[in-house]
Design a protein around this motif. Structure first.
Motif, PDB file in Angstrom:
ATOM      1  N   GLY A   1       0.810  -1.226   0.000  1.00 45.08           N
ATOM      2  CA  GLY A   1       0.000   0.000   0.000  1.00 45.08           C
ATOM      3  C   GLY A   1       0.839   1.270   0.000  1.00 45.08           C
ATOM      4  N   GLU A   2       2.123   1.133  -0.325  1.00 49.55           N
ATOM      5  CA  GLU A   2       2.995   2.312  -0.266  1.00 49.55           C
ATOM      6  C   GLU A   2       2.892   3.193  -1.510  1.00 49.55           C
ATOM      7  OE1 GLU A   2       6.053  -0.277   2.478  1.00 49.55           O
ATOM      8  OE2 GLU A   2       6.770   0.470   0.538  1.00 49.55           O
ATOM      9  N   ASP A   3       2.107   2.753  -2.477  1.00 51.01           N
ATOM     10  CA  ASP A   3       1.862   3.587  -3.664  1.00 51.01           C
ATOM     11  C   ASP A   3       0.540   4.348  -3.526  1.00 51.01           C
ATOM     12  OD1 ASP A   3       4.069   2.196  -4.490  1.00 51.01           O
ATOM     13  OD2 ASP A   3       3.075   1.119  -6.114  1.00 51.01           O
ATOM     14  N   TRP A   4      -0.179   4.123  -2.451  1.00 48.47           N
ATOM     15  CA  TRP A   4      -1.490   4.752  -2.255  1.00 48.47           C
ATOM     16  C   TRP A   4      -1.409   5.787  -1.136  1.00 48.47           C
ATOM     17  CZ3 TRP A   4      -5.066  -0.241  -1.906  1.00 48.47           C
ATOM     18  CH2 TRP A   4      -5.059  -0.885  -3.164  1.00 48.47           C
ATOM     19  N   PHE A   5      -2.298   6.766  -1.195  1.00 47.99           N
ATOM     20  CA  PHE A   5      -2.399   7.730  -0.104  1.00 47.99           C
ATOM     21  C   PHE A   5      -3.150   7.049   1.030  1.00 47.99           C
ATOM     22  CE2 PHE A   5      -4.385  11.346   2.132  1.00 47.99           C
ATOM     23  CZ  PHE A   5      -3.250  12.106   2.393  1.00 47.99           C
ATOM     24  N   MET A   6      -2.472   6.718   2.107  1.00 51.97           N
ATOM     25  CA  MET A   6      -3.068   5.914   3.175  1.00 51.97           C
ATOM     26  C   MET A   6      -3.127   6.683   4.486  1.00 51.97           C
ATOM     27  SD  MET A   6      -4.141   3.174   1.762  1.00 51.97           S
ATOM     28  CE  MET A   6      -4.252   1.732   2.839  1.00 51.97           C
TER      29      MET A   6
ATOM     30  N   GLY B   1      -5.081   8.941   7.227  1.00 53.35           N
ATOM     31  CA  GLY B   1      -6.445   9.131   7.692  1.00 53.35           C
ATOM     32  C   GLY B   1      -6.822  10.590   7.737  1.00 53.35           C
ATOM     33  N   PRO B   2      -8.023  10.909   8.145  1.00 46.72           N
ATOM     34  CA  PRO B   2      -9.055   9.958   8.537  1.00 46.72           C
ATOM     35  C   PRO B   2      -9.625   9.179   7.348  1.00 46.72           C
ATOM     36  CG  PRO B   2      -9.932  12.199   8.555  1.00 46.72           C
ATOM     37  CD  PRO B   2      -8.466  12.316   8.322  1.00 46.72           C
TER      38      PRO B   2
ATOM     39  N   MET C   1       1.598   8.891  -4.670  1.00 51.05           N
ATOM     40  CA  MET C   1       0.387   9.275  -3.947  1.00 51.05           C
ATOM     41  C   MET C   1       0.536   9.119  -2.441  1.00 51.05           C
ATOM     42  SD  MET C   1      -1.494  10.146  -6.398  1.00 51.05           S
ATOM     43  CE  MET C   1      -3.222  10.126  -5.954  1.00 51.05           C
ATOM     44  N   ALA C   2       1.490   8.287  -2.023  1.00 49.28           N
ATOM     45  CA  ALA C   2       1.654   8.084  -0.584  1.00 49.28           C
ATOM     46  C   ALA C   2       1.986   9.397   0.107  1.00 49.28           C
ATOM     47  CB  ALA C   2       2.754   7.057  -0.332  1.00 49.28           C
TER      48      ALA C   2
ATOM     49  N   THR D   1      -1.704  14.109  -2.303  1.00 53.45           N
ATOM     50  CA  THR D   1      -2.752  13.915  -3.292  1.00 53.45           C
ATOM     51  C   THR D   1      -3.701  15.112  -3.239  1.00 53.45           C
ATOM     52  OG1 THR D   1      -4.425  12.372  -4.093  1.00 53.45           O
ATOM     53  CG2 THR D   1      -4.168  12.498  -1.708  1.00 53.45           C
TER      54      THR D   1
ATOM     55  N   TRP E   1      -7.907  16.940   5.383  1.00 52.64           N
ATOM     56  CA  TRP E   1      -6.755  16.089   5.096  1.00 52.64           C
ATOM     57  C   TRP E   1      -5.489  16.907   4.822  1.00 52.64           C
ATOM     58  CZ3 TRP E   1     -11.623  14.217   4.052  1.00 52.64           C
ATOM     59  CH2 TRP E   1     -11.891  12.918   4.522  1.00 52.64           C
ATOM     60  N   LYS E   2      -4.368  16.368   5.310  1.00 56.47           N
ATOM     61  CA  LYS E   2      -3.048  16.987   5.079  1.00 56.47           C
ATOM     62  C   LYS E   2      -2.132  15.966   4.427  1.00 56.47           C
ATOM     63  CE  LYS E   2      -2.854  20.437   8.769  1.00 56.47           C
ATOM     64  NZ  LYS E   2      -4.293  20.556   9.082  1.00 56.47           N
ATOM     65  N   ASN E   3      -1.117  16.451   3.727  1.00 53.69           N
ATOM     66  CA  ASN E   3      -0.180  15.525   3.088  1.00 53.69           C
ATOM     67  C   ASN E   3       0.946  15.162   4.059  1.00 53.69           C
ATOM     68  OD1 ASN E   3       1.799  17.520   2.953  1.00 53.69           O
ATOM     69  ND2 ASN E   3       1.478  17.959   0.784  1.00 53.69           N
TER      70      ASN E   3
ATOM     71  N   LEU F   1      -4.348  19.453   1.921  1.00 55.60           N
ATOM     72  CA  LEU F   1      -4.507  19.020   0.524  1.00 55.60           C
ATOM     73  C   LEU F   1      -5.355  20.027  -0.248  1.00 55.60           C
ATOM     74  CD1 LEU F   1      -5.227  15.163   0.779  1.00 55.60           C
ATOM     75  CD2 LEU F   1      -3.035  16.342   0.520  1.00 55.60           C
TER      76      LEU F   1
END
Lengths: 233, 592
Positions: free
Chosen positions: A94-99, A101-102, B67-68, B71, B457-459, B465
């Motif tokens: 999942g390190e390629d996704w914006f993970m 929260g919330p 994207m991690a 975004t 949300w924050k990066n 964001l």
């Protein structure tokens, strides 16, 4: 399952290889050929999936991409091996996704909003689908008849089944997407064994030079595929 | 690491940044270019055969934004909660040296003259009342004739292949009859037609339309550009969009401009430099420089400069303006402010013809910018009077090299099985014998479609964001359905065994899960009125005159054409006016 003669085991493959490349034995590569031969004795052992998950994955991938008279199926193409290997990549983690929260539910068209990486989605989705299969049919998914397996996958796809907090459709789409990737990506990633997916489609792989065929209007491209590592079919 | 304060800071190493850096160093300025992503060179990312790996390239997004780390959030309407765009899908911003200019396809258009004066042209032909309620239809504030020399310059730098129609008012070739006159021919002849493009050309002609070769920044022959850098001839390998071209055939900042900059002692580039904000002086009229996060050390660094160029991707430019307090943020409820206003996109739908089993379309053969198009229903080339919509759409076959994983998503077309029994039959038949025809159309700006900062949300760097509020409006659906209907005679002339027309549906919201295009625009638009534009006609901030903001963020509405050609022309246009006017007397280039 496809007829076994269509699924060459690693043993047969390496035996063939050794038979034609005996120079190894005389040029200090004894260790290498031993290693290959011993590796060939055991089928692929999943690095991420448990034995029960592995059985699910093999059955589900083959239902999604079945062996038929059009071409090879997911097992012929080593799709489960591809997926297992993906689980230990940045993608699988999942390190390629914006993970961050919330995490909040929303309409489907705003996309994936679960806190689960692909590897977690599989772990959760497989367990929940197996327990759904047991509840409906008294057996794990892998032990069901093909028609029952197809019925369960269809129910997941159609959104009729929720797997705990995970919509069935989300898990199904993950499985479907990765199955297709395994059938059609370069064998360097573990699937598309013997370039079977590309042969079926007529895709020439890494040839990547078509000056001779740009303005050949109508006939099929005549050359078979080649992989990044130089395998041909 | 200590970096000397330069004369100018350029934020973002894509097309716009590379053009501005080249022009400003030519003018004798010292330039520091800041790029948040890594260094990228064809010798690494384009190295064959590793580069022609579909999984790693287009599927796992080797050249795209990570994207991690950061975004945007997306919602369809202002009353919804926007949610993070967690997985790349609908649009694919780039990251690293070259930006989206490294992973693009290569379609290289000039705008139509009326694209740039769309409001005036619509009002002149149909009156004010023709403009739908809530639509912010605007002119760019620059005309085609003013931009023409800069389109010409960009094409020569990019090595663009095409067939002209009119040069200096004289018909010279079998090009696009709707295209405005040019001062010179394309630097390279058009690429060859692949089979599907060849068939489309014949069928479109038979249907009474006016086919032309797509202008492509994929070199049709060996080429040396005005900066002395070389391109190799495209071999139709099809690994363009999503890839670094291993043949040095697809124009990119990396191949076409940066090699001419890298040795210049007045130029330096810092990668892994994530710009947090542009710093302003106390009265917010002047930028003093920027503060960036050095991603290697996690330390904030402040650089001062007399001139700041924002040339990041469209929405990153808007994001930086909002974070820095440059210009008044758009307030949707009050309908005031300009930064974030007129956020636009593009419409695209794909139609498909299935040919006989004797006709192999070999869809893996292709080039990103190549193909054949018609403009009969683009822009103002047809009578909108009885139709009740603004905008239009080119229609084209742009066989850019269809790879197997991408093909697996299309399968056998709509209504065919997506998996299991029957799936492979439809997939194989479609892959071998189908032709895809796109309607790649305009998207109009609306009062309730905009960009602002997300409240939640924050990066990964603690920055709020950017929030997108976006959905499709009936005007654009009506346009798309009308134009796609015009594909039907082409399908018939193709002798298709069957065909499907892909149309947008009324009421379907924007869906972030499926690829549309990466042609996002607006949000910090150029214009002649500071109440409706963030930038003047030289892409200079109305409020902070030593900040110029270059990119498709300047487009007041999304045009039917791909944006890169106009982004590059605007970059050269801005650079010209900085060099000839601004540097002699820094200050606003437009007095109110």
């Amino acid at each position: 399952m496809p007829p076994s003669h269509l699924v060459p085991s690693r043993r047969t493959f390496v035996k063939g290889l050794l038979g034609t490349t005996s120079f190894w034995l005389f040029s200090g590569h004894q260790g290498w050929s031993d290693a290959l031969a011993s590796n060939a004795d055991s089928p692929y052992s999943p690095a991420y999936f448990t034995a029960a998950e592995w059985r699910f994955l093999q059955a589900a991938c083959e239902r999604i991409f079945p062996h038929d008279d059009v071409g090879p199926g997911a097992l012929d193409l080593a799709v489960p091996e591809f997926i297992d290997r993906q689980m230990n990549t940045s993608y699988g983690r999942g390190e390629d996704w914006f993970m961050a929260g919330p995490f909040q539910d929303g309409p489907a068209n705003l996309g994936y909003q679960l806190p689960l990486a692909p590897r977690d989605l599989y772990r959760h989705g497989i367990a929940a689908t197996d327990s759904y299969a047991r509840q409906q049919h008294g057996k794990a998914f892998a032990d069901l008849a093909a028609t029952d397996q197809v019925a369960i996958l269809t129910a997941l796809e159609g959104g009729a089944v929720t797997l705990g907090n995970v919509p069935g459709r989300t898990f199904f789409e993950q499985l479907r997407t990765n199955t297709m990737e395994g059938a059609f990506s370069d064998p360097i990633h573990g699937g598309n064994r013997h370039l079977g997916g590309w042969v079926m489609l007529g895709f020439p792989g890494a040839r990547a030079d078509f000056m001779d065929w740009v303005d050949q209007y109508g006939p099929a491209y005549p050359f078979g595929p080649v992989s990044i590592s130089g395998e041909t079919a | 690491m200590s970096i000397k304060n330069p004369d100018a800071i350029v934020v973002g190493a894509g097309w716009a940044g590379a053009i501005l850096a080249k022009e400003l160093t030519e003018a004798g300025l010292s330039v520091v270019m800041l790029e948040r992503g890594p260094e990228r060179t064809t010798a690494v990312e384009g190295a064959y055969p590793d580069s022609v790996d579909e999984l790693r390239g287009a599927v796992r997004h080797r050249l795209f934004q990570n994207m991690a780390k950061t975004t945007v959030t997306v919602r369809n309407t202002p009353d919804q909660t926007a949610l993070p765009y967690r997985q790349l899908a609908a649009f694919l911003p780039g990251e690293g040296v070259g930006g989206a200019g490294l992973h693009w396809s290569g379609v290289h258009f000039r705008a139509a003259a009326e694209d740039l004066t769309l409001r005036s042209t619509v009002v002149e032909r149909y009156g004010e009342k023709f403009i739908p309620e809530g639509m912010n239809l605007q002119d760019y504030g620059v005309t085609y004739d003013e931009l023409e020399p800069f389109y010409d310059k960009a094409e020569k730098v990019f090595g663009t292949a095409g067939t002209a129609y009119k040069v200096n008012g004289q018909v010279v070739g079998d090009g696009n009859v709707f295209a405005p006159s040019r001062s010179d021919d394309f630097p390279l002849p058009a690429l060859k037609d692949v089979y599907s493009a060849h068939l489309f050309r014949g069928a479109a002609k038979e249907a009474g339309y006016h086919p032309y070769s797509l202008p492509a920044a994929n070199a049709s022959a060996q080429y040396t550009n005005p900066y002395g850098v070389q391109m190799g001839p495209c071999n139709f390998c099809g690994f363009c969009s999503g890839y670094d071209c291993y043949m040095y055939s697809k124009a990119s900042p990396n191949v076409n401009i940066l090699p001419a900059l890298r040795g210049n002692p007045n130029f330096s580039m810092l990668t892994g430099a994530y710009v947090l904000r542009v710093n302003l002086d106390d009265d917010k009229k002047r930028a003093t420089g920027v503060t960036y996060l050095d991603l290697a050390t996690n330390k904030e660094v402040t650089l001062n400069a007399d001139l700041v160029i924002l040339s990041a991707f469209q929405f990153h430019n808007v994001h930086l303006m909002l974070l820095s307090g440059i210009g008044q943020p758009y307030d949707y409820a009050k309908n005031e402010g300009v930064v974030g206003r007129n956020f636009v996109y593009q419409t695209i739908t794909t139609s498909r013809a299935w040919l006989s089993e004797k006709q192999f379309t070999n869809q893996f053969i292709g080039t990103g910018g190549g193909g054949v198009a018609i403009d009969d229903f683009n822009c103002m080339n047809f009578d909108h009077g009885p139709l009740g919509f603004v905008g239009g759409s080119p229609i084209w076959v742009n066989q850019a090299g269809v790879k197997p994983i991408a093909a697996s998503g299309t399968g056998g077309g709509h209504g065919a099985p997506r998996w299991g029994e029957g799936y492979k039959k439809g997939l194989v038949n479609t892959y071998k014998h189908a032709v895809a025809i796109d309607a790649h159309g305009s998207n109009m700006a609306y009062h309730d479609i905009f960009l602002d900062l997300d409240p939640t949300w924050k990066n990964a760097y603690g920055v709020p964001l950017l929030r997108m509020t976006f959905t499709w409006k009936d005007n654009d659906v009506r346009m798309n359905r009308y134009v796609v209907g015009k594909i039907e005679p082409i399908m018939k002339a193709l002798g298709a065994e069957k065909y499907e027309l892909g149309m947008k549906k009324y009421g379907d919201p924007f869906d972030t899960r499926f690829y549309q295009t990466t042609h996002l625009g607006g949000g910090a638009v150029m214009g002649t009125d500071p109440k409706t534009s963030a930038l003047n006609r030289y892409l200079q901030s109305w409020d902070v005159s030593n900040v110029f903001v270059i990119g498709s963020n300047a487009f007041p509405q999304g045009m039917g054409y791909n944006p890169t050609g106009t982004v590059a022309a605007l970059a050269y246009w801005t650079a010209h006016h900085i060099r000839t006017t601004y540097l002699k007397n820094p200050g606003p280039l437009v007095q109110l």
